[in-house]
Every structure is written in C-alpha cells, then in structure tokens.
Design a protein around this motif. Structure first.
Motif, PDB file in Angstrom:
ATOM      1  N   VAL B  32       0.844  -1.203   0.000  1.00 29.79           N
ATOM      2  CA  VAL B  32       0.000   0.000   0.000  1.00 29.79           C
ATOM      3  C   VAL B  32       0.878   1.252   0.000  1.00 29.79           C
ATOM      4  O   VAL B  32       0.624   2.205  -0.754  1.00 29.79           O
ATOM      5  N   THR B  79      -8.386  14.653   3.315  1.00 32.22           N
ATOM      6  CA  THR B  79      -9.313  13.534   3.433  1.00 32.22           C
ATOM      7  C   THR B  79     -10.474  13.760   2.470  1.00 32.22           C
ATOM      8  O   THR B  79     -11.123  14.809   2.536  1.00 32.22           O
ATOM      9  N   CYS B  81     -13.925  14.139   0.592  1.00 32.64           N
ATOM     10  CA  CYS B  81     -15.278  14.486   1.077  1.00 32.64           C
ATOM     11  C   CYS B  81     -15.272  15.225   2.410  1.00 32.64           C
ATOM     12  O   CYS B  81     -16.269  15.175   3.134  1.00 32.64           O
ATOM     13  N   THR B  82     -14.167  15.857   2.753  1.00 35.53           N
ATOM     14  CA  THR B  82     -14.146  16.708   3.941  1.00 35.53           C
ATOM     15  C   THR B  82     -13.626  18.087   3.560  1.00 35.53           C
ATOM     16  O   THR B  82     -12.984  18.260   2.521  1.00 35.53           O
ATOM     17  N   ILE B  83     -13.919  19.046   4.425  1.00 35.00           N
ATOM     18  CA  ILE B  83     -13.377  20.385   4.261  1.00 35.00           C
ATOM     19  C   ILE B  83     -12.507  20.658   5.481  1.00 35.00           C
ATOM     20  O   ILE B  83     -13.014  20.799   6.591  1.00 35.00           O
ATOM     21  N   SER B  85     -10.037  18.559   6.790  1.00 32.35           N
ATOM     22  CA  SER B  85      -9.408  17.397   7.431  1.00 32.35           C
ATOM     23  C   SER B  85      -8.332  16.809   6.534  1.00 32.35           C
ATOM     24  O   SER B  85      -8.513  16.713   5.323  1.00 32.35           O
ATOM     25  N   ARG B 120      -7.301  22.003   8.826  1.00 32.61           N
ATOM     26  CA  ARG B 120      -7.572  22.410  10.214  1.00 32.61           C
ATOM     27  C   ARG B 120      -7.280  21.296  11.202  1.00 32.61           C
ATOM     28  O   ARG B 120      -7.076  21.536  12.381  1.00 32.61           O
ATOM     29  N   ARG B 121      -7.322  20.061  10.707  1.00 31.75           N
ATOM     30  CA  ARG B 121      -7.078  18.905  11.569  1.00 31.75           C
ATOM     31  C   ARG B 121      -6.267  17.876  10.790  1.00 31.75           C
ATOM     32  O   ARG B 121      -6.521  17.647   9.616  1.00 31.75           O
ATOM     33  N   TYR B 123      -5.287  13.790  10.949  1.00 36.78           N
ATOM     34  CA  TYR B 123      -5.593  12.499  11.574  1.00 36.78           C
ATOM     35  C   TYR B 123      -4.505  11.493  11.215  1.00 36.78           C
ATOM     36  O   TYR B 123      -3.973  11.509  10.108  1.00 36.78           O
ATOM     37  N   ALA B 147      -8.478  10.342  19.466  1.00 38.91           N
ATOM     38  CA  ALA B 147      -9.835  10.788  19.138  1.00 38.91           C
ATOM     39  C   ALA B 147     -10.812   9.616  19.245  1.00 38.91           C
ATOM     40  O   ALA B 147     -11.978   9.809  19.559  1.00 38.91           O
ATOM     41  N   ALA B 148     -10.346   8.411  18.993  1.00 33.78           N
ATOM     42  CA  ALA B 148     -11.225   7.234  19.036  1.00 33.78           C
ATOM     43  C   ALA B 148     -10.375   5.967  19.070  1.00 33.78           C
ATOM     44  O   ALA B 148      -9.204   5.967  18.655  1.00 33.78           O
ATOM     45  N   LEU B 150     -11.072   1.842  18.043  1.00 32.61           N
ATOM     46  CA  LEU B 150     -12.006   0.846  17.510  1.00 32.61           C
ATOM     47  C   LEU B 150     -11.488  -0.556  17.839  1.00 32.61           C
ATOM     48  O   LEU B 150     -10.491  -1.000  17.258  1.00 32.61           O
ATOM     49  N   PHE B 153     -10.268  -3.788  15.306  1.00 36.83           N
ATOM     50  CA  PHE B 153     -10.408  -3.270  13.941  1.00 36.83           C
ATOM     51  C   PHE B 153      -9.461  -3.967  12.964  1.00 36.83           C
ATOM     52  O   PHE B 153      -9.884  -4.449  11.913  1.00 36.83           O
ATOM     53  N   ILE B 162      -7.296   6.147  16.553  1.00 39.80           N
ATOM     54  CA  ILE B 162      -7.304   7.314  15.676  1.00 39.80           C
ATOM     55  C   ILE B 162      -6.791   8.511  16.477  1.00 39.80           C
ATOM     56  O   ILE B 162      -7.400   8.892  17.481  1.00 39.80           O
TER      57      ILE B 162
END
Lengths: 167, 167
Positions: B32, B79, B81-83, B85, B120-121, B123, B147-148, B150, B153, B162
């Motif tokens: 990858v 990322t 589909c984000t504004i 990130s 702004r962020r 990840y 932040a999270a 899982l 996973f 995350i």
C-alpha cells in the motif's frame, strides 16, 4: 427483491442519477460513488469494491438481453490492511422505491456477503448533522451502534459518526 | 534537513526498502505504501497524495543530475469528502537515520503543508498493540491525542487508535 451483483456499464449513470436524486449528497460525493462503480468495471473484485443491485422482480421476462435499472444498491468491501473488518461504502435507494424496506434488505445482503468472505465487523460512517438523523436512525434500526464520533471531521460543526456491527 | 516534495520513479524502490527494513509493516501494508507513490507518479497531486522526502544535506553537490535516496518520508493529503481534514497516511524513517528527530521534522513539514492547503485537523491511525507503543508515543510527543479507539479493527485483539491534532 432480485439481486444483481455484477456492475454493468449502464450502472454508472444509474448510480449517478439515484445518488443525485436523493438530495443527500454533494456533487463531489456523488462523483466518489460513481468512481467506485467505475473501479469495479475496470478491475473487477480486485478493486476491493463489491456490489448488490436490487432489481425489479415484477419486470416481465424477455428473451432480449435488456438492462435492468436498479431500484437501489449497496457497495461494500473488505477494509484494506485488516483481517475481518468490512466497510459499507454506499447504500442508496431510489427516491421512488424508498419506504419499502429495500434499504434494510440491501444492508442485510451486504452483511451476509461480508460474513461469507470472513467478515467479523461491518463499519459505516455518516455525518452527525441533524439532516442525517434519518440515516443515523436507519443504521441503528439495522443493528449498528456508535463506535466513535470525530468532532468537526467533515467540516466545522459537521462530526463524523462511525457505526459498527458485529457480524 | 533538505526536502524534496516531488516523488521520483526511484522512490518506488526506496520506499519499499525503507518500509520493509523498519520491520513494522506486513508485506501487504508495504504494498500500500508503494502504491501511493505510484499513484502520485501517475496522476500528480490529483492522486490526493502529497509527499516530503528528507534527503541528506551533507551530500556533496554535483553537476550531474543524480538520484538522492531519501532518509525518510511522509505521505499525507486532504481527506476525501471533507473540508479541512487531512490524513497522515505514512511516515517512515530509514533504520540508519532513526533517533535524530527526523520523524518529528517530517511530521511538522506535513502539518505545515496541510495548513497552507486549508487543513484544520490532521488524523493519523495506528494499531493499539504493545508492539506499536513507540509509534503511539511518537504521535503523542508530536502533539496528537486519541480521538477514538475501535476494538478489534485490524484483527482480533488488534485495535485501531485514531489520533488527531488541531493545526
């Protein structure tokens, strides 16, 4: 519900139309939905994207090979670099076919296929905005629970909710 | 540290070698990492993958155009589909160059570039396994917070953490 699991070239436009007509997705999001269909058309399951298209079971049979336009579809696949995790990437039901449980059936089919492929968990992400309350309720009804919430992920004031279901 | 931000064809092998030699990544994960370099070589920044390669500032200058093998690199991008990130996809420091703060400098450069592009962020995701404690500590030292998390996973007993940092 009849299922077709191999995307056809005509699905590119069908997916664009269905996703646009729901009114839920921005143009750049619709483009992503379309790209996943195109990826599968180009690479097959090597794309990592799997599909189930719901087609009309009432449609009269014919000897001519005709394109059966879908009433809805689901796109899912194994999460790269994981063992047993799957992502539900897209689920869309045509505006005219909403409210008949088609979405839950598509969801169920995707989970069933993931299980067959060794899936132990399905993840699905959505916006935490009020506009997406119906979507959030839909996932909760389908047995999903909130695994995480990332504040301002999509935009300021637009959180990402990560839902998870054990398969 | 000198930076080169345009991937060269030679980086495909350099990234494969560096990522493999750290001993941290499975072969499918190394694939990858390599694919993201190839994506950029094929599509440029349309790939959504941006890079900074750290190159040796001590290397004698020459009039011949030579390939400067990187000591480490970082791959990041907005990322989809984000504004606002951004994802930090990969950060690798060559085994021989570890322990000199190069990783933190690459991190800082990626954050700086993301900020310039409206980020702004940032990840970044990693495994919750004990083996990854050094990685987790590295992100915490760089100002990231959890932040999270899982559970299971990546695999049974292998959680995803995350991390997030406001830019």
């Amino acid at each position: 519900m009849h299922l077709r699991s191999t995307p056809l070239p005509e699905d590119v436009q069908a997916v664009r139309r269905m996703a646009t007509e729901t009114g839920f997705f921005r143009p750049d999001e619709v483009d992503v939905a379309v790209e996943l269909v195109e990826e599968h058309l180009a690479k097959g399951t090597d794309s990592g994207y799997y599909f189930h298209f719901a087609v009309d079971p009432e449609r009269p049979e014919t000897h001519e090979p005709v394109y059966d336009p879908p009433l809805g579809y689901v796109c899912f696949g194994p999460t790269p670099c994981t063992i047993g995790s799957f992502d539900l990437y897209w689920i869309v039901v045509d505006k005219a076919s909403q409210g008949n449980g088609l979405g839950l059936q598509l969801m169920h089919q995707a989970e069933q296929s993931a299980r067959t492929m060794g899936g132990r968990r399905m993840y699905v992400e959505t916006s935490g905005k009020e506009l997406y309350r119906p979507t959030q309720r839909f996932y909760e009804k389908a047995g999903y629970s909130v695994a995480a919430r990332l504040p301002d992920f999509y935009d300021l004031g637009d959180d990402k909710i990560i839902y998870q279901k054990n398969l």
